[in-house]
Structure formats: structure tokens, C-alpha cells
Scaffold this motif. Structure first.
Motif, PDB file in Angstrom:
ATOM      1  N   ASN A 112       0.837  -1.253  -0.119  1.00  0.00           N
ATOM      2  CA  ASN A 112       0.038   0.112  -0.075  1.00  0.00           C
ATOM      3  C   ASN A 112       0.690   1.320  -0.085  1.00  0.00           C
ATOM      4  N   THR A 113       2.162   1.106  -0.207  1.00  0.00           N
ATOM      5  CA  THR A 113       3.017   2.315   0.034  1.00  0.00           C
ATOM      6  C   THR A 113       4.225   2.146  -0.891  1.00  0.00           C
ATOM      7  N   LEU A 114       4.358   3.209  -1.866  1.00  0.00           N
ATOM      8  CA  LEU A 114       5.463   3.363  -2.768  1.00  0.00           C
ATOM      9  C   LEU A 114       6.442   4.307  -2.372  1.00  0.00           C
ATOM     10  N   ILE A 115       7.628   4.062  -1.851  1.00  0.00           N
ATOM     11  CA  ILE A 115       8.778   4.945  -1.677  1.00  0.00           C
ATOM     12  C   ILE A 115       9.520   5.361  -2.895  1.00  0.00           C
ATOM     13  N   LEU A 116       9.280   6.215  -3.560  1.00  0.00           N
ATOM     14  CA  LEU A 116       9.850   6.566  -4.945  1.00  0.00           C
ATOM     15  C   LEU A 116      11.098   7.713  -4.939  1.00  0.00           C
ATOM     16  N   GLU A 117      12.110   7.229  -5.192  1.00  0.00           N
ATOM     17  CA  GLU A 117      13.540   7.961  -5.026  1.00  0.00           C
ATOM     18  C   GLU A 117      13.318   8.811  -6.516  1.00  0.00           C
ATOM     19  N   MET A 118      13.493  10.069  -6.419  1.00  0.00           N
ATOM     20  CA  MET A 118      13.500  10.991  -7.422  1.00  0.00           C
ATOM     21  C   MET A 118      14.660  11.825  -7.833  1.00  0.00           C
ATOM     22  N   ASN A 119      15.693  12.283  -6.987  1.00  0.00           N
ATOM     23  CA  ASN A 119      16.601  12.922  -7.250  1.00  0.00           C
ATOM     24  C   ASN A 119      16.112  13.941  -8.245  1.00  0.00           C
ATOM     25  N   ALA A 120      17.116  14.199  -9.210  1.00  0.00           N
ATOM     26  CA  ALA A 120      16.662  15.374 -10.312  1.00  0.00           C
ATOM     27  C   ALA A 120      16.081  14.780 -11.514  1.00  0.00           C
ATOM     28  N   CYS A 121      15.336  13.822 -11.597  1.00  0.00           N
ATOM     29  CA  CYS A 121      14.827  13.184 -12.557  1.00  0.00           C
ATOM     30  C   CYS A 121      13.418  13.507 -13.092  1.00  0.00           C
ATOM     31  N   MET A 122      12.877  14.696 -12.512  1.00  0.00           N
ATOM     32  CA  MET A 122      11.757  15.200 -13.041  1.00  0.00           C
ATOM     33  C   MET A 122      12.320  16.708 -13.557  1.00  0.00           C
ATOM     34  N   ARG A 123      11.653  17.259 -14.783  1.00  0.00           N
ATOM     35  CA  ARG A 123      12.107  18.434 -15.207  1.00  0.00           C
ATOM     36  C   ARG A 123      11.754  19.550 -14.225  1.00  0.00           C
ATOM     37  N   LEU A 124      12.972  20.216 -13.890  1.00  0.00           N
ATOM     38  CA  LEU A 124      12.619  21.189 -13.051  1.00  0.00           C
ATOM     39  C   LEU A 124      12.662  22.750 -13.448  1.00  0.00           C
ATOM     40  N   ASP A 125      11.730  23.372 -13.493  1.00  0.00           N
ATOM     41  CA  ASP A 125      11.491  24.668 -14.020  1.00  0.00           C
ATOM     42  C   ASP A 125      12.487  25.766 -13.093  1.00  0.00           C
ATOM     43  N   SER A 126      12.473  25.556 -11.928  1.00  0.00           N
ATOM     44  CA  SER A 126      13.190  26.815 -11.097  1.00  0.00           C
ATOM     45  C   SER A 126      14.704  26.135 -11.299  1.00  0.00           C
ATOM     46  N   HIS A 127      15.062  24.930 -11.548  1.00  0.00           N
ATOM     47  CA  HIS A 127      16.660  24.589 -11.552  1.00  0.00           C
ATOM     48  C   HIS A 127      16.844  23.721 -12.524  1.00  0.00           C
ATOM     49  N   PRO A 128      16.522  23.997 -13.883  1.00  0.00           N
ATOM     50  CA  PRO A 128      16.762  23.327 -15.119  1.00  0.00           C
ATOM     51  C   PRO A 128      18.308  22.738 -15.171  1.00  0.00           C
ATOM     52  N   GLU A 129      19.232  23.519 -14.529  1.00  0.00           N
ATOM     53  CA  GLU A 129      20.718  23.209 -14.618  1.00  0.00           C
ATOM     54  C   GLU A 129      20.981  21.722 -13.775  1.00  0.00           C
ATOM     55  N   LEU A 130      19.942  21.503 -12.851  1.00  0.00           N
ATOM     56  CA  LEU A 130      20.023  20.232 -12.039  1.00  0.00           C
ATOM     57  C   LEU A 130      19.761  18.975 -13.001  1.00  0.00           C
ATOM     58  N   ASN A 131      18.781  19.203 -13.892  1.00  0.00           N
ATOM     59  CA  ASN A 131      18.431  18.068 -14.999  1.00  0.00           C
ATOM     60  C   ASN A 131      19.546  17.664 -15.990  1.00  0.00           C
ATOM     61  N   TYR A 132      20.372  19.035 -16.193  1.00  0.00           N
ATOM     62  CA  TYR A 132      21.293  18.656 -16.900  1.00  0.00           C
ATOM     63  C   TYR A 132      22.606  18.092 -16.159  1.00  0.00           C
ATOM     64  N   GLY A 133      22.945  18.578 -15.040  1.00  0.00           N
ATOM     65  CA  GLY A 133      23.805  17.958 -14.264  1.00  0.00           C
ATOM     66  C   GLY A 133      23.670  16.638 -13.920  1.00  0.00           C
ATOM     67  N   TRP A 134      22.280  16.295 -13.821  1.00  0.00           N
ATOM     68  CA  TRP A 134      22.175  14.844 -13.439  1.00  0.00           C
ATOM     69  C   TRP A 134      22.403  13.836 -14.672  1.00  0.00           C
ATOM     70  N   VAL A 135      22.010  14.225 -15.782  1.00  0.00           N
ATOM     71  CA  VAL A 135      22.747  13.604 -16.807  1.00  0.00           C
ATOM     72  C   VAL A 135      24.085  13.546 -17.023  1.00  0.00           C
ATOM     73  N   GLN A 136      24.944  14.321 -16.887  1.00  0.00           N
ATOM     74  CA  GLN A 136      26.223  14.535 -17.080  1.00  0.00           C
ATOM     75  C   GLN A 136      26.554  13.569 -15.912  1.00  0.00           C
ATOM     76  N   PHE A 137      25.892  13.716 -14.831  1.00  0.00           N
ATOM     77  CA  PHE A 137      26.635  13.012 -13.754  1.00  0.00           C
ATOM     78  C   PHE A 137      26.363  11.496 -13.885  1.00  0.00           C
ATOM     79  N   ALA A 138      25.235  11.024 -14.525  1.00  0.00           N
ATOM     80  CA  ALA A 138      25.042   9.515 -14.829  1.00  0.00           C
ATOM     81  C   ALA A 138      26.128   9.063 -15.995  1.00  0.00           C
ATOM     82  N   ARG A 139      26.311   9.947 -16.842  1.00  0.00           N
ATOM     83  CA  ARG A 139      26.997   9.613 -18.069  1.00  0.00           C
ATOM     84  C   ARG A 139      28.405   9.295 -17.369  1.00  0.00           C
TER      85      ARG A 139
END
Length: 804
Positions: A237-264
Motif C-alpha cells: 500500500n506504499t511506494l517510496i519513490l526515489e526522485m533525485n533530479a529526474c523530473m524536469r525542474l523549472d526553477s533549476h533546469p541546470e540540475l536536470n543537465y547536471g544529473w544527466v552528465q553525472f550519470a554519463r
């Protein structure tokens, strides 16, 4: 004192899994395993549903189940009924059942609004006790008090030849009654039936969760199937979902870019943990496979949360803060406690701008997900205090506690609860003072221990839900695991067992603690069928059983339970129905002229002398087990650490037609390794030992390969000697082919669907690997050693022919 981490804990937890073992669907188990489960065993295939014990029909096992004496026949005369003024919950139940019967069985039932029940009309009625039709019928059957007495999430399910009734004490109870009903639908004697039973059921614990990563875009469909056809079906009945910078962030789009570079950077460096840390100091839990190293649009994330809520699953976003905050710092090194790291993971809590960033990111997730609780992380604080310019003269316990309280108060101002890992609250887990550490280049630094009792009392709000992942005794740890949970209780916290595993000891006593709300096993690798299937089915099912029933049983029985349930689970999670389940023209292929082994391989050792001869059947699939010139199988060697007296390959296994699918009946010579996906984040497939492969050679010369991986589509011939719950094979089904119980022999039926329908397959070749290296058993960035030598033994082959 040994410094224990979540990773160390997982290293041992995975090897001792145990759990609630109630067989749901008997599949080709050896007699000893079947006896342990209370079911019959047959080398001819699945036992008829009518012959199974009542307790085996539903998983997790209901609190009480008895026979009503007559089954309900499902046909086009049946109606799913709802009140004239049916609410959304009543309609949801009706639609879900109608969709299930239509999609899986081709039976299209109509939903009918009625004012009252009509005698002798076969109907299915579902809803909470507030549903007027349900309440009236419960009154007629004297079940109102019984239903209400079950408490939250409880239900009654009554099925006989005239009617099916699902009555929930509340909406969730009615929903879980539907999940049990889904499991009772079966084909018997060409008729679709629901077993005539009376079920009274309720959960043992209110918090039944799973911790996993947000899926990547390519795995959204799998995620939805997993929520509907696994989590809901087995009453999580509960789902704990780790998010990190894995949703497009309007206030900080640089985090989405940084997340992809970090993963690569991590993946393309072939690393589980970030490269170029300060003095090569250990960093961990980078989780670059969250969202498969990418990010989703807000609309996609909102849709996933809505999907989960539809199935009565509360979504708790996990947004790691303070520790494991790579996603926040990828483009904000100026906020890092140790800015010298290429990829910092701890922000500086003395810098007020850290909280501007944290709360702006949190706000976007809160707006999209609208959660009731947020998991804020806060585990494994390994800050090198003497390397952090702002923190070197600070009390780290104070900084940690003030950070928790600050985030808690921010969430509380919005009416949102706080959840966090609990290791830093206990000095018995984290130690009581600064600990000395040495890096590979000889640099010495100090990292903090846990908070004092006084700091916990003063700084950590008592309405925080604490995740206790240190519930098992560990060598070198001060105090026992049960003392740890008692200490959290004494501190005034409610807790759940985080990183839960079905190997917990003394649970019958420990579950009585009133502040223990439940548990949540964890998936610490990408959300996909590959990892969930091969390594987490026993954990997820075992924990579901414990949290619902309150009971634990041994690992071997749970392994058999899991293996018996996998054919249906696999079809649901993959979204693919194998041709062998829909087609009628299935024939054996005579491969005996390519047999090269008697089935005696002393080096392993292998002894197939007890294997039956003749035709055995797997559901609709006949296999011909032959013997020619004393030979029983085609055997090739997997060349590992030692020499093995077997050929490296076998060719000329002739097919000569265009099948819809091939079904291999094969086994390994001995157990191999199937490690967790986080051992090789950049190469998840190879965490299961690659023993060899089949080469499918088409008439036009095209060749495709079928990998043979341990635990994925093959296990050992003497599988019945297993001891761990994790000893199961996700992609192939166990078939007992021993002549007698004392001669248990198990082979595994693996179906491969032909991707080139209509193209003639000329032959199949079997090839063993040489010098394969899988994942390391340690937490590092390396492959493990060369695997032990092994064998692949092919005993039979059948094909699903094209329709006439």
C-alpha cells in the motif's frame, strides 16, 4: 567498532532470505519441495486447481479461508452489479474486474446498475460496507458485524454457485478483496470458474511499502504493470519513490543537465560510484540509474503518481538531502561541504543558500505529487570534517539535527510528514565519536559518529517516521538489533523495517511492538523487469507475506513458492503471453542424435541417472526425454577458473521449420551467481553469470543469439537441494524429471519467441563462455573474479508451430 552501512547490510541480507511460504499455483516442483508446501507434485505438469489446499489459492495467505461447497461459473450471463448511485470506488472495482476478465480470459462482462439484487441472477457484487447493496446483502448473511470487526483494510469474500460478494470494512478492504478474487479465477474443465470459498482477511501491519527508483521513460509501461499486477495484487500500500533530479525542474533546469552528465560520467567510466573523489575517498549510493540516468516531464511524473493512487498505493517521494545529494550539487559545487569532489554528495548546512536550493526543488515535487509524506534520506553521513572548510570546527551532530528539524518544519508548515533513515540517531550503529579513516593515497581524515541521546531528544521531531534498516544483528555492532528498535521506541519514534528482507529472526515477538508500523524492502537498482525479476521476487513476495500475515517460514519453502508463482507473474510483468499458452500445435524436436553426454560429469558433479525417460509435459508443452547409445543430454562446458572435460560448443541441432517459439529444457551443472544489479550499474545484465548462449541460425544465414544466464533462464539440475529463498529462476519454469523423490532432478523450461515469424530456422548451436566475469561481491567499481567452471545441459527441445 565496525562502520556498518546500508550496503554492508544488504550484502548479508540477500543471502538469508526467508518468508511466508504459501503456494499459489503449483508448478513442476520436486516432491520434497511440494510436500513442504502442502501440495502434490507431478512430472506431468500443473496440478488441477481443485486439488490444491484452500490456503494455496491466495497470496498472501488469508487469515481465514473455508469452502462454501460450490464454485461460481464465469460466463457471459454473469453481471457485475453496482448501486444506482454508485460512487467512484464502486465503479473502479467493477471496471478493474471487467478489464481483468476481458484482457486475460476474453470474457467481456457488463456492469449493471441495480436498485436491489434479483434472485437466481448470477452476479458479482463488490464494495465497502458503506455500499448499500453490499450492506444489505451482508445483513442478509449476518456478516455486517464480522466485516466491520475486521478493521482497516479488512474484507470478506464469499463465492458460491449463485454469487460472488466482496465486502470491505473500508474502500481499501474492498480493493484487497478484489485482489484476492483476481487470484481465484482459473480455468477448470474448459470452464472459467472462481473457487467457492469464504475468506475473512485483514493485514497484520498497516505500512506495507516498497522502496524503488523513479523509472526511466522506456520503463514507464513496466512500472505501471508492476504497480497494478504486483504491488496491488499482493497488497502493498506504499511506494517510496526515489526522485533525485529526474523530473524536469523549472526553477533549476541546470540540475536536470547536471544529473544527466553525472550519470554519463559514472556509467561511461564503468563505475558504480563517482570518479575523482577527493583523495579517492569513498563515496557511495550515487544511484545514477534512477530514471535510467535521465529525467521525465512533470506530466509523466504526475501520471505515475495518479496511477499508483488509483490502486490504493500512497506515493512517498524520496528526496535525499544533506547526504547523498549528488543531484542537488552537480551544478552547485559552491554549496558543497567538500567542494574538491568532482561530484559532491553532501551540502554545507552552514550555508543558508543550501536551503534555498533544497526547498525550491522540494516545492516543485510537492506541487506535482501532492504527497502526505516525504522521505528526506539523511543516512550514512561520512563527511570528512577536517576537509570541510565551514564544518571543521562544528559539532556535526548539531548540524545534522538542525538540518533534519529545518526540513521537517518546512514540510510540516505545508501539512506534510517527514520520513528518514535512522542510523544517525543511534550511536550503537554509527559510533559515539569521530572515527579515523585513511584513503588509498594515505590521507587521514575523521568522520562523525551518531547523535547523542540529548541531541536526538532536542533536535529530532518525534513525529518523524524512522526507517530502521539495522534490524538484524551485525558482527562488531554495539547492542543487538532488537535493542536498537527498542531504543527508537524509547526515544518516542514510530518506525518501519527499512531494507526489509524475509530473513528476519524472532519476528513473532518483534511484530508485537506497537510503534513498529510495518516494513519496506528496497530495490537499489534501476526500475525494470530485468533486475526486479532476477533478484527481487523472493524479497518482494516474502515481505508481502510477512507484512500481511505476520508469519515467517524457511527460505527453501519460499523459493518453491516463488518459482510456482513466476509463470503468471512473468506474464503480467512482461505484458507478453507466451505462445505455448495460446497455441495448440506444440511438438518435440528429436535432438537425440546430437547427445554427447550420459549425464555423468564427476568434476561438477552431475548425475542424471535418476532422470525419467519418455514424454513429460509442461502445461501444454510435451518434452521427449530420450536416451541414445547411453547418452542423455547435449552438454557443453563453461570454462571458468578450472579446466573441465567438456566440449566448448555443440552444433547441428536441426529444426528445419519456422516456429512461433522454441522451448528449451535445460539445466546448469551446478549453482552459479546472480548478483544484485547495483554491483554493475553500467552493465546490469552481466550481474547474472553468463554460462553460454544458443545461436539460432536461419535458413537465410542470419544468426541471432540467446544468452543463457544463471537465475534468469537456467538453474542447476539438483535445484531441490537449494537452501535460500533467492534460489529461483525468473525466466524459466522448474520441471521435476527425477524417477523417484530420492533421485530429484530438475530441468528448466525456457521459451524463446521467434522475432522473425515465418523465417525458417535451419539449426541451433550451443556455446559455452570462456573466462566470464560478473559483478564483484564487494562494493566497488570492479568486475568480480572469473567464475567457476560449469556446464549447460540441453535435454529436450520443443517448438510451437505456426497456426494451420
Amino acid at each position: 567498532m565496525k562502520e556498518i552501512t546500508r550496503r554492508d547490510f544488504l550484502n548479508t541480507a540477500a543471502s538469508v532470505a526467508m518468508g511466508s511460504a504459501i503456494v499459489g499455483n503449483a508448478v513442476f516442483l520436486n516432491a520434497d519441495s511440494a510436500a513442504a508446501l502442502g501440495t502434490g507434485s507431478s512430472t506431468s505438469g500443473m496440478a488441477d486447481t481443485a486439488d490444491l489446499s484452500l490456503q494455496s489459492l491466495v497470496f498472501p495467505e488469508p487469515q481465514d479461508i473455508s469452502s462454501t461447497g460450490s464454485d461460481f461459473v464465469l460466463n457471459d450471463q454473469v453481471r457485475i452489479v453496482v448501486p444506482k448511485d454508485a460512487g467512484e470506488e464502486d465503479l473502479l472495482l467493477a471496471r478493474l474486474l471487467a478489464n481483468e476478465l476481458g484482457d486475460r480470459f476474453g470474457l467481456q462482462l457488463k456492469i449493471k446498475r441495480i436498485a436491489k439484487l434479483t434472485p437466481d441472477e448470477p452476479v458479482i457484487l463488490m464494495g465497502s460496507i458503506k455500499n448499500p447493496l453490499v450492506r444489505k446483502h451482508c445483513s442478509y448473511m449476518s456478516l455486517i458485524e464480522t466485516t466491520e470487526a475486521l478493521g482497516a483494510e479488512g474484507y470478506i469474500l464469499h463465492a458460491d454457485s449463485k454469487m460472488i460478494l466482496v465486502a470491505g470494512s473500508d474502500d481499501r478492504g474492498a480493493f484487497y478483496g478484489l485482489q484476492s478474487l483476481r487470484q481465484l479465477v482459473a480455468t477448470a474443465n474448459t470452464e472459467l470458474r472462481v473457487r467457492g470459498v469464504l475468506v475473512r482477511d485483514r493485514p497484520s501491519k498497516p505500512y506495507r511499502g516498497l522502496y524503488m527508483f523513479l523509472p526511466g521513460r522506456d520503463n514507464i509501461a513496466f512500472f505501471k504493470r508492476f504497480v497494478r499486477d504486483f504491488m496491488a495484487l499482493y497488497k502493498y500500500n506504499t511506494l517510496i519513490l526515489e526522485m533525485n533530479a529526474c523530473m524536469r525542474l523549472d526553477s533549476h533546469p541546470e540540475l536536470n543537465y547536471g544529473w544527466v552528465q553525472f550519470a554519463r560520467d559514472a556509467n561511461y567510466s564503468f563505475r558504480n560510484y563517482p570518479p575523482r573523489s577527493f583523495h579517492d575517498m569513498e563515496q557511495n549510493s550515487s544511484h545514477q540509474d534512477t530514471a535510467d540516468g535521465g529525467f521525465l516531464e512533470k506530466e509523466e511524473v504526475a501520471d505515475l503518481a495518479s496511477w499508483a493512487r488509483k490502486y490504493h498505493i500512497e506515493v512517498v517521494p524520496s528526496l535525499p538531502s544533506f547526504t547523498h545529494s549528488y543531484y542537488l550539487l552537480s551544478e552547485h559545487r559552491e554549496l558543497a561541504a567538500v567542494p574538491e569532489n568532482k561530484w559532491p554528495d553532501i551540502y554545507c548546512p552552514t550555508n543558508t543558500k543550501s536551503y534555498d536550493l533544497v526547498f525550491e526543488v522540494y516545492d516543485e515535487y510537492l506541487d506535482v505529487l501532492k504527497p502526505r509524506s516525504v522521505h528526506i534520506g539523511h543516512d550514512e553521513l561520512f563527511l570528512p570534517v577536517d576537509a570541510s572548510p565551514r564544518c571543521s570546527d562544528k559539532n556535526i551532530g548539531e548540524l545534522f539535527g538542525e538540518d533534519v528539524r529545518r526540513i521537517h518544519d518546512y514540510l510540516a508548515s505545508k501539512g506534510i510528514k517527514t520520513q528518514l533513515w535512522g542510523d544517525m540517531l543511534l550511536q550503537s550503529v554509527r559510533g559515539s565519536r569521530l572515527r579515523k579513516n585513511n584513503t588509498p593515497d594515505g590521507w587521514t581524515y575523521y568522520s562523525p559518529g551518531g547523535l547523542t541521546l540529548e541531541q536526538v531528544e532536542r533536535l529530532i521531531p518525534k513525529d518523524c517516521l524512522i526507517y530502521n534498516w539495522f534490524w538484524r544483528d551485525e558482527k562488531g555492532q554495539r547492542g543487538s538489533a532488537e535493542q536498537n528498535e527498542a531504543q527508537l521506541d524509547k526515544m518516542g519514534f514510530q518506525q518501519i523495517f527499512g531494507n526489509f528482507e524475509p530473513g528476519i529472526e524472532n519476528y513473532e515477538v518483534r511484530k508485537m511492538r506497537s510503534t513498529l508500523l510495518g516494513g519496506a524492502p528496497s530495490a537499489w537498482a534501476a526500475t525494470n523487469e530485468v533486475g526486479f525479476g532476477k533478484e527481487l521476487m523472493a524479497t518482494f513476495l516474502g515481505c508481502s507475506g510477512i507484512l500481511w500475515t505476520g508469519h515467517v517460514s524457511d527460505g527453501k519453502a519460499l523459493s518453491a513458492q516463488v518459482q510456482s508463482m513466476l509463470p503468471k507473474i512473468r506474464a503480467r510483468l512482461s505484458g507478453v503471453t507466451p505462445p505455448s499458452q495460446t497455441e495448440t500445435s506444440i511438438v518435440p524436436v528429436d535432438i537425440s542424435n546430437r547427445f554427447n553426454s550420459s549425464g555423468s560429469i564427476p568434476m561438477l558433479p552431475v548425475d542424471l541417472s535418476g532422470m525419467v525417460r519418455g514424454t513429460v509435459e509442461y502445461n501444454n508443452v510435451p518434452f521427449e526425454l530420450k536416451s541414445g547409445d547411453g547418452k542423455r543430454v547435449i552438454a557443453v562446458g563453461t570454462k571458468g577458473k578450472e579446466d573441465i572435460a567438456l566440449p566448448e560448443s555443440a552444433t547441428g541441432i536441426l529444426v528445419g521449420e519456422a516456429p512461433t517459439s522454441l522451448i528449451f529444457l535445460h539445466a546448469a551443472g551446478r549453482p552459479a551467481l546472480n548478483r544484485e544489479g547495483f554491483r554493475l550499474i553500467w552493465d546490469q545484465q552481466d550481474t547474472a553469470d553468463l554460462l553460454g548462449w544458443y545461436e539460432v541460425v536461419y535458413e537465410d544465414g542470419f544468426v541471432t543469439t540467446i544468452p543463457i544466464r544463471y537465475g534468469v533462464n537456467i538453474c542447476e539440475w539438483n535445484w531441490d537441494r537449494r537452501t535460500s529463498a533467492n534460489d529461483y529462476c525468473y525466466g524459466a519454469d522448474a520441471l521435476a524429471v527425477g524417477q523417484q523423490t530420492r533421485e530429484n532432478v530438475t530441468f528448466f523450461a525456457y521459451e524463446w519467441i521467434n522475432p522473425r515469424l515465418g523465417k525458417v530456422i535451419r539449426e541451433i548451436r550451443l556455446q559455452g563462455t570462456t573466462g566470464f566475469r560478473g559483478g564483484s561481491g564487494d562494493f566497488n567499481n570492479e568486475y568480480g573474479p572469473v567464475i567457476a567452471s560449469n556446464a549447460i545441459m540441453l535435454a529436450a527441445l520443443s517448438i510451437v508451430k505456426k497456426r494451420g
